[in-house]
Design a protein around this motif. Structure first.
Motif, PDB file in Angstrom:
ATOM      1  N   MET A 150       0.851  -1.177   0.000  1.00  0.00           N
ATOM      2  CA  MET A 150       0.000   0.000   0.000  1.00  0.00           C
ATOM      3  C   MET A 150       0.895   1.237   0.000  1.00  0.00           C
ATOM      4  O   MET A 150       1.907   1.278   0.681  1.00  0.00           O
ATOM      5  CB  MET A 150      -0.910  -0.012   1.238  1.00  0.00           C
ATOM      6  N   THR A 151       0.503   2.252  -0.762  1.00  0.00           N
ATOM      7  CA  THR A 151       1.320   3.454  -0.888  1.00  0.00           C
ATOM      8  C   THR A 151       1.227   4.310   0.379  1.00  0.00           C
ATOM      9  O   THR A 151       0.215   4.280   1.082  1.00  0.00           O
ATOM     10  CB  THR A 151       0.862   4.298  -2.086  1.00  0.00           C
ATOM     11  N   TYR A 194      -2.180   5.319   2.872  1.00  0.00           N
ATOM     12  CA  TYR A 194      -2.240   5.295   4.340  1.00  0.00           C
ATOM     13  C   TYR A 194      -2.679   6.655   4.876  1.00  0.00           C
ATOM     14  O   TYR A 194      -3.517   6.737   5.771  1.00  0.00           O
ATOM     15  CB  TYR A 194      -0.876   4.933   4.943  1.00  0.00           C
ATOM     16  N   LEU A 232      -7.516  -0.370   5.512  1.00  0.00           N
ATOM     17  CA  LEU A 232      -6.206  -0.325   6.167  1.00  0.00           C
ATOM     18  C   LEU A 232      -5.754  -1.728   6.551  1.00  0.00           C
ATOM     19  O   LEU A 232      -4.575  -2.072   6.421  1.00  0.00           O
ATOM     20  CB  LEU A 232      -6.254   0.568   7.407  1.00  0.00           C
ATOM     21  N   GLY A 251      -5.092  -3.967   3.095  1.00  0.00           N
ATOM     22  CA  GLY A 251      -3.920  -3.601   2.307  1.00  0.00           C
ATOM     23  C   GLY A 251      -4.094  -3.811   0.807  1.00  0.00           C
ATOM     24  O   GLY A 251      -3.142  -4.192   0.140  1.00  0.00           O
ATOM     25  N   GLN A 252      -5.282  -3.588   0.302  1.00  0.00           N
ATOM     26  CA  GLN A 252      -5.562  -3.721  -1.130  1.00  0.00           C
ATOM     27  C   GLN A 252      -5.846  -2.342  -1.716  1.00  0.00           C
ATOM     28  O   GLN A 252      -6.977  -1.871  -1.712  1.00  0.00           O
ATOM     29  CB  GLN A 252      -6.767  -4.646  -1.356  1.00  0.00           C
ATOM     30  N   PRO A 253      -4.836  -1.667  -2.248  1.00  0.00           N
ATOM     31  CA  PRO A 253      -4.996  -0.273  -2.679  1.00  0.00           C
ATOM     32  C   PRO A 253      -6.089  -0.046  -3.712  1.00  0.00           C
ATOM     33  O   PRO A 253      -6.802   0.942  -3.642  1.00  0.00           O
ATOM     34  CB  PRO A 253      -3.640   0.105  -3.250  1.00  0.00           C
TER      35      PRO A 253
END
Length: 116
Positions: free
Chosen positions: A1-2, A6, A59, A62-64
């Protein structure tokens, strides 16, 4: 994740926890910002709570790419609000525009494949 994802999701969580609690408990500052308790305010609380829950889940997952639709909807409604409300000085509108700017940077980074 970038890192920017976040930032956007944590920003949602940091802003929406107190907002949801204030709306649910009928805090004086919430009444001043969103008006007295009403069905419309209850609907707004449910929308804010849904955004909060999704932000926490995203969050954790974690899958953008799953976050992109959430951020896009938030940007759209936050940018439409001042035109619909017809008030560019309202503190809720101003804070929403600032959050939309952050989400725009995040979404642009996700779509372009940059590691922001």
């Amino acid at each position: 994740m970038t890192p920017m994802l976040y930032v956007s999701l944590l920003l949602n969580v940091a802003v929406l926890i107190p907002v949801c609690l204030g709306l649910a408990r009928g805090a004086r500052w919430a009444d001043e910002a969103w008006g007295p308790p009403s069905p419309a305010r209850g609907i707004l609380l449910s929308i804010y709570a849904a955004i909060l829950i999704l932000s926490v889940l995203l969050l954790l997952l974690g899958q953008p790419l799953l976050a992109a639709p959430l951020l896009a909807v938030q940007i759209l409604y936050k940018l439409m609000a001042p035109f619909i409300v017809r008030d560019w000085r309202n503190p809720v509108i101003l804070s929403n525009l600032a959050i939309a700017a952050v989400h725009c940077v995040t979404l642009a980074g996700l779509w372009s494949g940059l590691r922001l």
